[in-house]
Design an enzyme around this catalytic site. Structure first.
Site, PDB file in Angstrom:
ATOM      1  N   ARG A 224       3.718  -2.066  -8.371  1.00 29.34           N
ATOM      2  CA  ARG A 224       4.797  -1.564  -8.949  1.00 29.34           C
ATOM      3  C   ARG A 224       6.209  -2.494  -8.247  1.00 29.34           C
ATOM      4  O   ARG A 224       5.920  -2.687  -6.582  1.00 29.34           O
ATOM      5  CB  ARG A 224       5.491  -0.393  -8.290  1.00 29.34           C
ATOM      6  CG  ARG A 224       4.177   0.169  -9.353  1.00 29.34           C
ATOM      7  CD  ARG A 224       4.839   0.882 -10.851  1.00 29.34           C
ATOM      8  NE  ARG A 224       3.997   1.280 -11.523  1.00 29.34           N
ATOM      9  CZ  ARG A 224       3.260   1.246 -12.491  1.00 29.34           C
ATOM     10  NH1 ARG A 224       2.708  -0.156 -12.165  1.00 29.34           N
ATOM     11  NH2 ARG A 224       2.587   2.270 -13.564  1.00 29.34           N
ATOM     12  N   HIS A 272       5.555  -7.837 -16.486  1.00 35.90           N
ATOM     13  CA  HIS A 272       4.657  -6.289 -16.431  1.00 35.90           C
ATOM     14  C   HIS A 272       3.184  -6.473 -17.218  1.00 35.90           C
ATOM     15  O   HIS A 272       3.136  -5.239 -17.812  1.00 35.90           O
ATOM     16  CB  HIS A 272       5.528  -4.848 -16.387  1.00 35.90           C
ATOM     17  CG  HIS A 272       4.574  -3.957 -15.484  1.00 35.90           C
ATOM     18  ND1 HIS A 272       5.805  -3.064 -14.649  1.00 35.90           N
ATOM     19  CD2 HIS A 272       3.372  -3.581 -15.246  1.00 35.90           C
ATOM     20  CE1 HIS A 272       4.883  -2.069 -14.687  1.00 35.90           C
ATOM     21  NE2 HIS A 272       3.768  -2.192 -15.063  1.00 35.90           N
TER      22      HIS A 272
HETATM   23  P1  NAP Z   1      -5.972   3.553  -7.098  1.00 32.14           P
HETATM   24  O1  NAP Z   1      -7.702   2.948  -7.825  1.00 32.14           O
HETATM   25  O2  NAP Z   1      -5.654   5.121  -6.650  1.00 32.14           O
HETATM   26  O3  NAP Z   1      -6.686   2.572  -5.404  1.00 32.14           O
HETATM   27  C1  NAP Z   1      -5.427   3.114  -5.462  1.00 32.14           C
HETATM   28  C2  NAP Z   1      -5.600   2.315  -3.827  1.00 32.14           C
HETATM   29  O4  NAP Z   1      -4.060   2.122  -3.017  1.00 32.14           O
HETATM   30  C3  NAP Z   1      -6.862   2.722  -3.153  1.00 32.14           C
HETATM   31  O5  NAP Z   1      -7.740   2.438  -2.380  1.00 32.14           O
HETATM   32  C4  NAP Z   1      -5.917   3.339  -1.842  1.00 32.14           C
HETATM   33  O6  NAP Z   1      -6.756   4.173  -0.726  1.00 32.14           O
HETATM   34  C5  NAP Z   1      -5.187   3.313  -1.619  1.00 32.14           C
HETATM   35  N1  NAP Z   1      -4.255   3.103  -0.864  1.00 32.14           N
HETATM   36  C6  NAP Z   1      -2.653   4.753  -1.760  1.00 32.14           C
HETATM   37  N2  NAP Z   1      -2.207   4.636  -0.408  1.00 32.14           N
HETATM   38  C7  NAP Z   1      -2.137   4.177   0.238  1.00 32.14           C
HETATM   39  C8  NAP Z   1      -1.497   4.307   1.127  1.00 32.14           C
HETATM   40  N3  NAP Z   1      -0.571   4.241   1.932  1.00 32.14           N
HETATM   41  N4  NAP Z   1      -2.153   2.810   2.487  1.00 32.14           N
HETATM   42  C9  NAP Z   1      -3.029   2.323   1.949  1.00 32.14           C
HETATM   43  N5  NAP Z   1      -3.431   2.547   0.892  1.00 32.14           N
HETATM   44  C10 NAP Z   1      -3.299   2.972   0.544  1.00 32.14           C
HETATM   45  O7  NAP Z   1      -5.530   3.029  -8.385  1.00 32.14           O
HETATM   46  P2  NAP Z   1      -5.845   1.317  -9.200  1.00 32.14           P
HETATM   47  O8  NAP Z   1      -6.575   2.313 -10.566  1.00 32.14           O
HETATM   48  O9  NAP Z   1      -6.769   0.111  -8.197  1.00 32.14           O
HETATM   49  O10 NAP Z   1      -4.251   0.862  -9.578  1.00 32.14           O
HETATM   50  C11 NAP Z   1      -3.741   0.917  -8.788  1.00 32.14           C
HETATM   51  C12 NAP Z   1      -1.536   0.269  -8.765  1.00 32.14           C
HETATM   52  O11 NAP Z   1      -1.566  -0.840 -10.225  1.00 32.14           O
HETATM   53  C13 NAP Z   1      -1.709   1.497 -10.023  1.00 32.14           C
HETATM   54  O12 NAP Z   1      -1.514   2.439  -8.987  1.00 32.14           O
HETATM   55  C14 NAP Z   1       0.119   0.787 -10.701  1.00 32.14           C
HETATM   56  O13 NAP Z   1       1.286   1.495  -9.758  1.00 32.14           O
HETATM   57  C15 NAP Z   1      -0.407  -0.579 -10.626  1.00 32.14           C
HETATM   58  N6  NAP Z   1      -1.182  -1.284 -11.943  1.00 32.14           N
HETATM   59  C16 NAP Z   1      -0.259  -1.944 -11.949  1.00 32.14           C
HETATM   60  C17 NAP Z   1      -0.422  -3.017 -13.796  1.00 32.14           C
HETATM   61  C18 NAP Z   1       0.073  -4.095 -13.872  1.00 32.14           C
HETATM   62  O14 NAP Z   1       0.254  -4.486 -15.214  1.00 32.14           O
HETATM   63  N7  NAP Z   1       1.411  -4.762 -13.143  1.00 32.14           N
HETATM   64  C19 NAP Z   1      -1.655  -2.216 -14.341  1.00 32.14           C
HETATM   65  C20 NAP Z   1      -2.144  -1.443 -13.599  1.00 32.14           C
HETATM   66  C21 NAP Z   1      -2.375  -0.315 -12.859  1.00 32.14           C
HETATM   67  P3  NAP Z   1      -7.677   4.833  -0.856  1.00 32.14           P
HETATM   68  O15 NAP Z   1      -8.700   4.490  -1.510  1.00 32.14           O
HETATM   69  O16 NAP Z   1      -8.164   5.515   0.114  1.00 32.14           O
HETATM   70  O17 NAP Z   1      -7.200   5.982  -2.522  1.00 32.14           O
HETATM   71  C1  GLV Z   2       0.463  -0.854 -15.536  1.00 28.17           C
HETATM   72  O1  GLV Z   2       1.344  -0.719 -15.060  1.00 28.17           O
HETATM   73  C2  GLV Z   2      -0.065   1.444 -15.111  1.00 28.17           C
HETATM   74  O2  GLV Z   2      -0.125   2.029 -13.862  1.00 28.17           O
HETATM   75  O3  GLV Z   2      -1.502   1.437 -15.608  1.00 28.17           O
END
Ligand code: NAP
Ligand code: GLV
Length: 309
Positions: A224, A272
Site C-alpha cells: 500500500r 496497482h
Molecule cells: P497476510 O497473509 O495477512 O500477511 C501479512 C503479513 O504481514 C504477515 O506475515 C504478518 O505477520 C505481517 N505483518 C502484519 N503486521 C505486521 C507488523 N506490524 N510488523 C511486521 N509484520 C507484520 O496478507 P497477504 O495476503 O500476504 O497480503 C499482504 C498485503 O498485500 C495486503 O494487505 C495488501 O495490502 C497487499 N496487496 C497488494 C496487491 C497489489 O496488487 N499491489 C494485491 C494484493 C494484496 P504475521 O505472520 O505475524 O501475522
Molecule cells: C489488492 O490490493 C488487494 O488488497 O487485494
C-alpha cells in the site's frame, strides 16, 4: 439467502453473473444507496459507508481483496460484531510472485542501465553482482510474501523475511517484531514490502528504514502507498542510498499528474496491478467459505479488527 454486493470499479454484470452461477439459490443484489432490505451476507470492495452502517442483520462481510484497510477505514460505519473475511491468495500469489521476480531480476541484472546504454548505442558489459551479495528481504511473510519468497529462492537469491509473529519458512531466514527489524534490514539489497496497511505499518518505509539497507539497495513496494514516506524515498534516491524503486502503489491513487515519481529516471511505476482480483478464483473461494460459514463450520481468512489485518 440474501446477499448484497458492491465492488468498486469492477464490471458488475460480469461479477454478478459469476456469483449467481455459483450460488444459484441465493438472492444476490447490487447494493445501491437506499437499499436497506435485510441481508445475510455482504460481498464488498471499497463500499461506501452507507452500505454497511447499522447492518447488524449481516452474518459476515466478505472483502473482495486481500487488504482490508479500506474496509476497516470505515470505522464506526462498520457493524461492530459482524465477522470480516478477506481473500487468501485466490490467484494473487502467482501474480505477486511473477511481479516481484520480474522486479528483482530487473534490478539485479541491471536492465535499466542497459536501457540507458542502448539509448546511446553503447555496447558494454556490466558486471552482475554475486547472488550471495544480493539478499532479498520481504516485509510480510503471509499468504503473498511466502509465495514471493519461494519464487525468489528458485533463482538462488538469499531470502529473508520479517513478520509480526515468528514464522518459519523453508529456506528463508526469518525475523520477527520491531526488535529484529534492524537486523532484518542490514545487508538487504532488495526490499519487498508485502505488509498490510495498519496503524503499526503506516510510514514504515521511511528515511530510517531505507537508511539501514545495504548501500545502493532497491525498494519494491507491492502493498500500500501508506507504507512509504514518499519524500524520504526521493531523498534516498537523490543521495544514491537507494539505487532504484519499483512502486505498484502510491499514497494517492491514481498517482497525480506531475508527481515526481512519474518522471524519476530510477523509479518504475505501475498502476496497482501487481496482483489483480480474479473473478473466477475469487467467486470460488468466497462461495466455498460462505457456504461453510453458513453451515457453522470453521473458515480461514478471518480478519482481526484489533490487529488491522
Ligand atoms: P497476510 O497473509 O495477512 O500477511 C501479512 C503479513 O504481514 C504477515 O506475515 C504478518 O505477520 C505481517 N505483518 C502484519 N503486521 C505486521 C507488523 N506490524 N510488523 C511486521 N509484520 C507484520 O496478507 P497477504 O495476503 O500476504 O497480503 C499482504 C498485503 O498485500 C495486503 O494487505 C495488501 O495490502 C497487499 N496487496 C497488494 C496487491 C497489489 O496488487 N499491489 C494485491 C494484493 C494484496 P504475521 O505472520 O505475524 O501475522
Ligand atoms: C489488492 O490490493 C488487494 O488488497 O487485494
Amino acid at each position: 439467502m440474501n446477499i448484497i454486493y458492491y465492488n468498486d470499479g469492477e464490471d458488475n454484470a460480469y461479477w454478478l453473473a459469476g456469483l449467481r452461477a455459483a450460488l444459484p439459490h441465493a438472492d444476490i443484489r447490487l447494493w445501491l444507496p437506499g437499499n436497506d432490505k435485510p441481508a445475510d451476507y455482504a460481498l464488498v470492495w471499497k463500499p461506501p459507508a452507507g452500505m454497511l452502517a447499522g447492518r447488524t442483520d449481516l452474518k459476515a462481510i466478505f472483502n473482495l481483496a486481500a487488504g482490508v484497510d479500506a474496509l476497516l477505514g470505515l470505522g464506526n460505519a462498520l457493524p461492530a460484531n459482524v465477522p470480516i473475511l478477506r481473500l487468501e491468495d485466490a490467484g494473487m500469489g502467482m501474480q505477486m510472485a511473477e511481479y516481484a521476480t520480474h522486479a528483482v531480476l530487473h534490478h539485479y541484472r541491471r536492465f535499466d542501465e542497459y536501457a540507458r546504454q542502448a539509448q546511446k548505442q553503447e555496447w558494454r558489459y556490466l558486471e552482475t553482482p554475486l547472488k550471495r551479495d544480493f539478499t532479498v528481504g520481504i516485509m510480510g511473510l503471509g499468504t503473498l510474501g511466502r509465495q514471493v519468497a519461494q519464487a525468489l529462492l528458485h533463482f538462488g537469491f538469499p531470502v529473508r523475511g520479517w513478520s509480526r509473529s515468528r514464522q518459519s519458512v523453508s529456506g528463508v531466514r526469518c525475523y520477527a517484531g520491531r526488535s529484529q527489524l534492524d537486523e532484518f534490514l542490514e545487508e538487504t539489497k532488495a526490499l519487498i514490502c508485502l505488509l498490510p496497511a495498519t496503524a503499526e505499518t503506516a510510514g514504515i518505509l521511511s528515511r530510517d528504514t531505507l537508511g539501514q539497507l545495504a548501500f545502493g539497495a532497491y525498494l519494491i513496494n507491492l502493498a500500500r502507498g501508506s507504507h512509504l514516506v514518499e519524500a524520504d524515498l526521493l531523498d534516498a534516491l537523490d543521495s544514491g542510498r537507494i539505487a532504484g524503486a519499483t512502486l505498484d502503489v502510491a499514497a494517492q491513487e491514481p498517482l497525480p499528474p506531475g508527481h515526481p515519481f512519474w518522471h524519476h529516471p530510477r523509479v518504475t511505476i505501475t498502476p496497482h496491478i501487481a496482483a489483480a482480483t480474479l473473478r473466477d478464483d475469487t467467486v470460488r473461494q468466497v462461495t466455498e467459505k460462505l457456504l461453510a460459514f453458513d453451515r457453522g463450520e470453521a473458515v480461514t481468512g478471518m480478519v482481526d479488527r484489533h490487529n488491522g489485518y
